[in-house]
Design a protein around this motif. Structure first.
Motif, PDB file in Angstrom:
ATOM      1  N   GLN A 153       0.817  -1.201   0.000  1.00 19.72           N
ATOM      2  CA  GLN A 153       0.000   0.000   0.000  1.00 19.72           C
ATOM      3  C   GLN A 153       0.861   1.266   0.000  1.00 19.72           C
ATOM      4  N   GLU A 193       0.681   4.445  -2.678  1.00 26.54           N
ATOM      5  CA  GLU A 193       0.412   5.820  -2.264  1.00 26.54           C
ATOM      6  C   GLU A 193       1.546   6.754  -2.670  1.00 26.54           C
ATOM      7  N   TYR A 234     -12.668   6.119  -3.703  1.00 25.89           N
ATOM      8  CA  TYR A 234     -13.286   6.251  -2.385  1.00 25.89           C
ATOM      9  C   TYR A 234     -14.229   5.072  -2.209  1.00 25.89           C
ATOM     10  N   SER A 247     -17.660   1.420  -4.552  1.00 29.21           N
ATOM     11  CA  SER A 247     -16.418   2.111  -4.889  1.00 29.21           C
ATOM     12  C   SER A 247     -16.723   3.228  -5.882  1.00 29.21           C
ATOM     13  N   GLY A 284     -10.866   6.847   1.947  1.00 29.38           N
ATOM     14  CA  GLY A 284     -10.214   7.383   0.781  1.00 29.38           C
ATOM     15  C   GLY A 284      -9.474   8.663   1.127  1.00 29.38           C
ATOM     16  N   LEU A 305      -7.898   6.392  -2.015  1.00 29.70           N
ATOM     17  CA  LEU A 305      -7.240   5.091  -2.090  1.00 29.70           C
ATOM     18  C   LEU A 305      -6.735   4.863  -3.523  1.00 29.70           C
TER      19      LEU A 305
END
Length: 238
Positions: free
Chosen positions: A60, A64, A111, A198, A230, A232
């Motif tokens: 993750q 990001e 989100y 989503s 979110g 995300l």
């Protein structure tokens, strides 16, 4: 050596990977494998990768970091390629589709909205108020009617009403939030959730989405929990 593949970006993406280590017990540095206009972010691995907490967090973090500098196609956790050549072949073969997807995702994030019935009491009271049939069955049970079918009939009726009202509420929530999303995906609910949604949200719509979600929480009142997560990586739209 086998590679763990994190995501795909354009060759011109900054791919700031300094200080990041990959997944696995002996994490290797992250690097890029490039083919034409595309690059995949990878790290070398020498073991089977399982979804342990540390590796999930690493996966993750990489997404990001990359998202902060431009659109990426994040791969789900656990994608393994045999070597650099295998990655280049995939990038070459699917270049047009990947480039189109990157353009579609540019400036957007995912989100994720989950909605659950946190407290059923308000809903059950409302059903008894609105449904003469449910109210009659409940009153007969409370009065001591010995008919053994009454509790079953009331339970089935209430269950149908709960499902219908939750489906109606879920549909209303989706419609209320769609204006803020470029795309959406309704996933099968899990656990106690009755909506699993989503949204692909452009950056300029982020604040409007958050405001709309807060307003919906106030309108719905108690008993229902809306959990919005979110921004995300856009896993649901790759």
């Amino acid at each position: 050596m086998a590679l763990y593949v994190y995501s795909i970006a354009t060759e011109g993406h900054p791919r700031r990977l300094d200080g990041l280590k990959g997944v696995g017990a002996r994490p290797a540095p992250l690097r890029s494998v490039t083919a034409g206009p595309l690059s995949a972010v990878v790290s070398d691995i020498s073991e089977e990768i399982r979804p342990k907490r540390r590796d999930l967090l690493v996966h993750q973090e990489v997404q990001e970091r990359l998202m902060a500098d431009g659109p990426v196609l994040p791969l789900q956790f656990g994608y393994i390629a045999s070597d650099d050549d295998a990655v280049r072949e995939v990038l070459d073969t699917n270049a047009d589709g990947y480039l189109a997807a990157l353009e579609r995702l540019d400036g957007c994030a995912e989100y994720h909205l989950r909605v659950a019935q946190e407290d059923e009491e308000p809903l059950l009271r409302q059903i008894l108020e609105d449904s003469p049939e449910a109210r009659e069955l409940n009153e007969r049970i409370r009065a001591g009617d010995p008919d053994p079918q009454l509790p079953l009939a009331l339970g089935e009726l209430v269950a149908r009403e709960v499902e219908a009202r939750q489906e109606s509420l879920a549909a209303g929530l989706v419609q209320a939030l769609l204006p803020f999303a470029r795309e959406h995906v309704v996933h099968p609910p899990t656990g106690s959730d009755f909506l699993n949604l989503s949204l692909l949200v452009p950056q300029e719509q982020k604040e409007d989405l958050l405001t709309a979600q807060a307003n919906l929480v106030r309108e719905i009142g108690g008993g229902v929990a809306l959990r919005l997560a979110g921004p995300l990586p856009p896993y649901s739209f790759v």
